[in-house]
Write a protein that holds these residues in place. Structure first.
Motif, PDB file in Angstrom:
ATOM      1  N   LEU A 153       0.832  -1.204   0.000  1.00 43.95           N
ATOM      2  CA  LEU A 153       0.000   0.000   0.000  1.00 43.95           C
ATOM      3  C   LEU A 153       0.865   1.251   0.000  1.00 43.95           C
ATOM      4  O   LEU A 153       0.571   2.232  -0.713  1.00 43.95           O
ATOM      5  CB  LEU A 153      -0.929  -0.015   1.219  1.00 43.95           C
ATOM      6  CG  LEU A 153      -1.843   1.205   1.390  1.00 43.95           C
ATOM      7  CD1 LEU A 153      -2.768   1.362   0.187  1.00 43.95           C
ATOM      8  CD2 LEU A 153      -2.650   1.085   2.682  1.00 43.95           C
ATOM      9  N   ALA A 154       1.941   1.249   0.777  1.00 42.77           N
ATOM     10  CA  ALA A 154       2.831   2.416   0.816  1.00 42.77           C
ATOM     11  C   ALA A 154       3.479   2.644  -0.546  1.00 42.77           C
ATOM     12  O   ALA A 154       3.613   3.789  -0.996  1.00 42.77           O
ATOM     13  CB  ALA A 154       3.892   2.219   1.898  1.00 42.77           C
ATOM     14  N   ARG A 155       3.862   1.570  -1.206  1.00 43.03           N
ATOM     15  CA  ARG A 155       4.474   1.722  -2.539  1.00 43.03           C
ATOM     16  C   ARG A 155       3.466   2.298  -3.535  1.00 43.03           C
ATOM     17  O   ARG A 155       3.828   3.122  -4.379  1.00 43.03           O
ATOM     18  CB  ARG A 155       4.979   0.373  -3.031  1.00 43.03           C
ATOM     19  CG  ARG A 155       6.210  -0.154  -2.312  1.00 43.03           C
ATOM     20  CD  ARG A 155       6.800  -1.354  -3.038  1.00 43.03           C
ATOM     21  NE  ARG A 155       7.882  -1.952  -2.259  1.00 43.03           N
ATOM     22  CZ  ARG A 155       7.723  -2.993  -1.464  1.00 43.03           C
ATOM     23  NH1 ARG A 155       6.525  -3.552  -1.348  1.00 43.03           N
ATOM     24  NH2 ARG A 155       8.742  -3.476  -0.787  1.00 43.03           N
ATOM     25  N   ARG A 156       2.210   1.878  -3.444  1.00 44.52           N
ATOM     26  CA  ARG A 156       1.218   2.382  -4.394  1.00 44.52           C
ATOM     27  C   ARG A 156       1.000   3.875  -4.217  1.00 44.52           C
ATOM     28  O   ARG A 156       0.696   4.593  -5.165  1.00 44.52           O
ATOM     29  CB  ARG A 156      -0.119   1.640  -4.213  1.00 44.52           C
ATOM     30  CG  ARG A 156      -0.096   0.212  -4.725  1.00 44.52           C
ATOM     31  CD  ARG A 156      -1.511  -0.273  -5.019  1.00 44.52           C
ATOM     32  NE  ARG A 156      -2.405  -0.149  -3.875  1.00 44.52           N
ATOM     33  CZ  ARG A 156      -2.627  -1.102  -2.971  1.00 44.52           C
ATOM     34  NH1 ARG A 156      -1.982  -2.264  -3.103  1.00 44.52           N
ATOM     35  NH2 ARG A 156      -3.437  -0.915  -1.971  1.00 44.52           N
ATOM     36  N   ASN A 157       1.137   4.367  -2.965  1.00 46.04           N
ATOM     37  CA  ASN A 157       0.894   5.776  -2.710  1.00 46.04           C
ATOM     38  C   ASN A 157       2.148   6.636  -2.854  1.00 46.04           C
ATOM     39  O   ASN A 157       2.029   7.847  -3.046  1.00 46.04           O
ATOM     40  CB  ASN A 157       0.318   5.951  -1.289  1.00 46.04           C
ATOM     41  CG  ASN A 157      -1.138   5.557  -1.194  1.00 46.04           C
ATOM     42  OD1 ASN A 157      -2.026   6.333  -1.527  1.00 46.04           O
ATOM     43  ND2 ASN A 157      -1.390   4.324  -0.755  1.00 46.04           N
ATOM     44  N   ASN A 160       8.143   6.469  -5.187  1.00 40.61           N
ATOM     45  CA  ASN A 160       9.504   6.987  -5.323  1.00 40.61           C
ATOM     46  C   ASN A 160      10.317   6.857  -4.040  1.00 40.61           C
ATOM     47  O   ASN A 160      11.480   7.247  -4.000  1.00 40.61           O
ATOM     48  CB  ASN A 160       9.456   8.456  -5.739  1.00 40.61           C
ATOM     49  CG  ASN A 160       8.712   9.313  -4.709  1.00 40.61           C
ATOM     50  OD1 ASN A 160       7.791   8.820  -4.054  1.00 40.61           O
ATOM     51  ND2 ASN A 160       9.103  10.579  -4.593  1.00 40.61           N
ATOM     52  N   LEU A 161       9.722   6.339  -2.963  1.00 46.76           N
ATOM     53  CA  LEU A 161      10.442   6.227  -1.697  1.00 46.76           C
ATOM     54  C   LEU A 161      11.355   5.004  -1.717  1.00 46.76           C
ATOM     55  O   LEU A 161      11.020   3.965  -2.288  1.00 46.76           O
ATOM     56  CB  LEU A 161       9.456   6.116  -0.531  1.00 46.76           C
ATOM     57  CG  LEU A 161       8.557   7.325  -0.278  1.00 46.76           C
ATOM     58  CD1 LEU A 161       7.624   7.045   0.891  1.00 46.76           C
ATOM     59  CD2 LEU A 161       9.388   8.584   0.012  1.00 46.76           C
ATOM     60  N   ALA A 188       6.780  11.328   0.869  1.00 50.29           N
ATOM     61  CA  ALA A 188       7.090  11.605  -0.535  1.00 50.29           C
ATOM     62  C   ALA A 188       7.192  13.094  -0.800  1.00 50.29           C
ATOM     63  O   ALA A 188       7.947  13.542  -1.676  1.00 50.29           O
ATOM     64  CB  ALA A 188       6.020  10.983  -1.429  1.00 50.29           C
ATOM     65  N   ALA A 189       6.420  13.899   0.001  1.00 45.66           N
ATOM     66  CA  ALA A 189       6.462  15.346  -0.166  1.00 45.66           C
ATOM     67  C   ALA A 189       7.596  15.981   0.616  1.00 45.66           C
ATOM     68  O   ALA A 189       7.750  17.208   0.607  1.00 45.66           O
ATOM     69  CB  ALA A 189       5.131  15.955   0.267  1.00 45.66           C
ATOM     70  N   GLY A 190       8.345  15.176   1.366  1.00 47.65           N
ATOM     71  CA  GLY A 190       9.501  15.692   2.091  1.00 47.65           C
ATOM     72  C   GLY A 190       9.176  16.289   3.425  1.00 47.65           C
ATOM     73  O   GLY A 190       9.967  17.058   3.970  1.00 47.65           O
ATOM     74  N   ARG A 191       7.992  15.931   4.018  1.00 45.29           N
ATOM     75  CA  ARG A 191       7.634  16.495   5.329  1.00 45.29           C
ATOM     76  C   ARG A 191       8.062  15.532   6.429  1.00 45.29           C
ATOM     77  O   ARG A 191       8.033  14.315   6.270  1.00 45.29           O
ATOM     78  CB  ARG A 191       6.123  16.708   5.411  1.00 45.29           C
ATOM     79  CG  ARG A 191       5.614  17.701   4.370  1.00 45.29           C
ATOM     80  CD  ARG A 191       4.105  17.842   4.468  1.00 45.29           C
ATOM     81  NE  ARG A 191       3.592  18.754   3.457  1.00 45.29           N
ATOM     82  CZ  ARG A 191       2.309  18.976   3.262  1.00 45.29           C
ATOM     83  NH1 ARG A 191       1.419  18.366   3.997  1.00 45.29           N
ATOM     84  NH2 ARG A 191       1.923  19.822   2.319  1.00 45.29           N
TER      85      ARG A 191
END
Length: 921
Positions: A153-157, A160-161, A188-191
């Motif tokens: 699930l994390a990969r689908r969202n 690029n991580l 993924a957004a760098g937060r």
């Protein structure tokens, strides 16, 4: 997860309730969809809405796409069941469901397949959760995603991580899909993520809301505090940003209805996720929360404003606003507002407490009514009698007596009448002999008693069978107060039945059922209809015996109700039920202006009202129904209702398939099972009894009788069930005597007291070994089957062969004429012992089935094996096989099953009463 879903789907292959639980974001809704896809049948999907938690039956209405009658929980359940039928009822967000929906679910679970999801934690009442747990076939916690599923699930969202970051996200999310999604996107957004110990889902939501402008966050928080849709004007300028962000939508979009508008014409808005709105409200600090509650109190109606003011800490203003709202409310809403006002930590005017208790009693909340009047200082005699009434209804007669003892004899007339009524009914419940003495004093003190006192006096008369007790109860049943009328009518029906006056009991029950139908009181209507069917089933009749049909008379000026229909059309009105005034009316000055000591206005007619409650009525008064007709000497059941055992069986079976109060289910089940057992359908009778799920004296005796009819005397030789009295106690004892006789255990058991004459004579005959023929004559106006059993007893116990054969021949003739197959078989077995071989047949005519062939094939269709058929019909197994082969030849069938099926198709009039269902009925 997959195993839990398979388990839930397997449970939903038959009627039952399966509940999925789990924290926010755990995937409950996704699990609902997957289970729904795996279960066959049409789907009716609905659920609760946080913004509309107070709308009655909304979760169910959304599922069946119809307005529903929420005031009567049994009618509500029946309205839903009639629409869902064999489909699947799916309810999401059950934690937002209203009390009516929660109360209906256990009833629905017995007849429908129900799949529900509830979020944890939740604020559902503990009692409601316990009822759901007891009714549920499965209570399944949605498991968190396993590590592989969480990583996927994390990969689908956030594809690029790197693996290290994905692993950190999964570790922090704890397998919660919503948290995984939010944290992966943040990463993924760098937060940066939050520190340890914080609710990851709430953190994810809070982080997302941080991107909103302040007015939008305030508007979303306001929606969370309001708990309902709100117009854009109330939410302020932030509503536009919420719409643009997709966090709120017009209410019409979610509800699938016409556009809804607020008081100012603004379109109502709902949050897409109520949990997000609640989280936004939780992010407010203390001062900001108080400020927002205060602002909302200025913009909302008084009922809502009172709660916002209380949340803001302004209890005095909240109390005042609640009273203003109560002045313009009715029914349960008025009770809730007044009880809320009395719970606030402010000085409470005694008149407000009286009004709150009155409203709570009217709304069926006796415990709340008693609690609001329990203070550290005296409130006056009016409050004492009202609290006594509440405790009486709440099932605490001793507490009720204590509450009213301080009311002096010098009190005003209505208060004194209310005190005496409570004392009399409390005494009847705890010390009947003392109640008889007290009744004389109360009668002398009230030469012209109010309706409530008259009903209590009639209850004492009925308990002791004083002359004219039935007339007194019938008069009380015609009281203008519906609650007194229902309570009295039910007591009348039960006492007439206990005395063996079954046709009179059926007349009174039918009159009460008609009045209940006119008032859309579904629960009471089914209760009385079932009691009438039970009386008719037990009474029985020979073809053409009931020819005179007269309705029970009504008092001059009594409203004639429309004829009752057993089972009114479910959902016919959304506002089913009637609004009743309380024990005390609170007219006069508005509550919001209450000031100064004065007597509660409107006291003249209230204190004597008898409120109906199954669990709280005195012994023998199991529940209310509609008032109705007096018992006329020689009155006979209405022709419409006596259409033979076939008609009674159809009506009773139809009732048992509905959502019913326990008392109605008990009587309906007993009526259907008794007719089935007597006509040889013992498997169907057992299925009905097993499916009932209620403990009732009538079903307990029918179960005992069915075992005896089925040739299992060891299961029938037990003592009467708790609660059996009068005629039922006598029937228990008679069946136990038959079982002892069949087992060869001759005993002279003591004859119970309080039995009708016919039952007492029968048991005396068993004790002395003589007098069965005279006892049979005494059953003639009471119960045909018991008359036949007495003749059978005479035939098997009389030492004179001529008298024994004569009794057995009479029993056989009556049983054959009435269609009582099993009793006729016992008579023939008795005759064979005297070398009298009889086999009543219809005249043969070509390929027409004889009566005996029809009887045999009917039992084959019911699933009975040859041995049981032989025992029930009193013939040998070889004779059964001969009849089956003859039927197969005449019908052109190759198997016995095919012959039975063709007999149903060819002779529908012979088999119409034996419709079998999947459960064997």
């Amino acid at each position: 997860m997959a195993e839990a879903l398979r388990q839930a789907a397997a449970m939903l292959q038959r009627p039952g309730l399966v509940v999925l639980t789990g924290p926010p974001g755990c995937g409950r809704t996704t699990a609902l969809r997957e289970i729904t896809a795996a279960v066959p049948g049409p789907v009716h999907a609905g659920g609760g809405l946080a913004m509309l938690q107070t709308v009655p039956a909304l979760a169910l209405s959304r599922a069946v796409r119809a307005r529903l009658p929420a005031d009567d929980v049994h009618l509500l359940a029946e309205a839903v069941r009639s629409r869902v039928r064999g489909g699947l009822l799916v309810l999401d967000d059950l934690h937002y469901a209203d009390p009516a929906t929660l109360a209906a679910l256990p009833l629905l679970a017995a007849r429908c397949r129900v799949l529900a999801a509830v979020r944890t934690p939740h604020r559902l009442p503990a009692g409601a959760v316990e009822a759901l747990r007891q009714a549920a076939a499965g209570w399944i916690e949605v498991p968190p995603l396993d590590r592989a599923g969480a990583l996927e699930l994390a990969r689908r969202n956030a594809g690029n991580l790197d693996e290290a970051t994905l692993t950190a996200v999964v570790d922090r999310a704890g397998g919660n899909p919503l948290a995984i999604t939010a944290l992966a996107r943040q990463a993924a957004a760098g937060r940066a993520a939050s520190g340890p110990g914080i609710d990851q889902v709430a953190y994810a939501i809070a982080t997302a809301l941080a991107d909103l402008p302040r007015p939008a966050r305030t508007a979303l928080a306001a929606l969370g505090l309001l708990g309902r849709p709100a117009p854009a004007g109330l939410l302020g300028p932030g509503a536009t940003d919420l719409l643009a962000a997709g966090l709120v939508v017009p209410a019409a979009v979610l509800l699938g209805s016409a556009p809804a508008q607020g008081a100012q014409g603004d379109e109502l808005l709902l949050p897409v996720s109520s949990y997000v709105a609640e989280t936004a409200a939780g992010l407010l600090d203390g001062p900001a929360r108080v400020e927002l509650h205060t602002r909302l109190a200025e913009l909302t109606p008084p009922a809502e404003a009172a709660r916002h003011l209380a949340a803001a800490g302004d209890l005095v203003a909240a109390h005042r606003r609640a009273l203003v709202a109560a002045d313009h409310a009715t029914g349960g809403d008025r009770a809730a507002l007044l009880l809320f006002a009395c719970e606030l930590d402010v000085p409470i005017d005694p008149r407000v407490r009286l009004a709150a208790a009155d409203a709570a009693l009217t709304a069926g909340r006796p415990s709340a009514a008693a609690r609001v009047l329990q203070t550290g200082e005296p409130l006056g005699p009016e409050a004492d009698v009202l609290r006594g009434e509440a405790l009486l209804q709440a099932g605490d007669p001793a507490g009720a007596r204590t509450a009213v003892r301080s009311v002096p004899d010098a009190a005003t007339g209505p208060v004194l009448a209310a005190r005496d009524r409570v004392l009399l009914l409390a005494e009847l419940a705890t010390d009947p002999s003392g109640a008889q003495d007290l009744a004389g004093k109360v009668n002398a003190r009230h030469p012209q008693p109010s309706p409530g006192v008259a009903a209590a006096l009639a209850a004492v008369q009925a308990h002791f069978r004083a002359p004219g007790w039935d007339v007194a109860l019938a008069a009380a049943a015609r009281s203008g107060d519906p609650l007194i009328a229902r309570w009295s009518a039910w007591l009348l029906v039960e006492q007439l039945g206990a005395d063996g006056r079954l046709t009179d009991a059926a007349d009174a029950a039918l009159a009460a059922a008609r009045d209940s139908a006119a008032e859309l009181a579904y629960g009471w209507q089914t209760r009385f209809t079932a009691a009438a069917d039970w009386a008719l089933a037990l009474h029985g009749s020979l073809p053409g015996e009931l020819v005179a049909h007269t309705a029970a008379p009504t008092a001059p000026g009594t409203r004639q109700a429309a004829p009752a229909v057993p089972g009114i059309e479910p959902g016919a009105r959304a506002d089913a039920g009637t609004s009743q005034s309380g024990v005390y009316t609170t007219g006069g000055p508005e509550l919001s202006r209450a000031a100064g000591p004065q007597t509660a206005p409107g006291f003249a007619t209230g204190p004597d009202r008898a409120h109906a409650s199954d669990a709280t009525s005195p012994p023998g008064m199991r529940g209310p129904g509609a008032g109705g007709g007096a018992v006329a000497a020689g009155s006979v059941v209405a022709a419409r209702m006596w259409d033979g055992a076939d008609g009674v069986l159809k009506r009773a079976s139809n009732l048992t398939d509905r959502a019913l109060p326990d008392e109605a289910r008990g009587y309906a089940t007993a009526a259907a099972a008794l007719i089935e057992a007597d006509t040889g359908l013992l498997a169907a009778a057992r299925a009905h009894l097993d499916a009932a799920g209620v403990e009732h004296p009538a079903t307990a005796w029918v179960a005992q009788e069915t075992a005896w009819l089925d040739g299992q005397p060891e299961r029938a030789a037990h003592s009467p069930a708790p609660g059996a009295a009068g005629l039922l106690a006598g029937l228990h004892a008679i069946t136990a005597q038959w079982a002892a006789h069949d087992l060869g255990e001759l005993s002279a058991a003591p004859v119970p007291g309080g039995l009708p004459g016919a039952a007492r004579r029968t048991l005396t005959a068993w004790a002395t070994g003589t007098g069965f023929t005279a006892a049979a004559d005494s059953w003639r106006p009471v119960a045909l089957r018991e008359r036949i059993r007495c003749l059978l007893a005479a035939g098997v116990t009389d030492t004179d062969p001529a008298r024994a054969v004569a009794a057995l021949l009479s029993a056989e003739q009556l049983a054959d004429a009435a269609g009582l197959t099993v009793l006729a078989g016992r008579a023939r077995r008795g005759l064979r012992r005297h070398h009298v071989h009889r086999d009543t047949r219809s005249p043969r005519s070509g390929d027409q089935l004889t009566r005996r062939e029809t009887d045999v094939l009917r039992l084959v269709a019911a699933g009975e094996p040859t041995r049981r058929i032989a025992g029930q019909l009193g013939i040998s197994a070889e004779t059964v096989d001969t009849h089956i082969r003859a039927g197969m030849r005449k019908l052109g069938a190759r198997t016995r099953t095919e012959a039975a099926a063709l007999a149903f198709a060819t002779h529908p009039s012979e088999t119409d009463t034996n419709e079998t269902h999947k459960d064997g009925r």
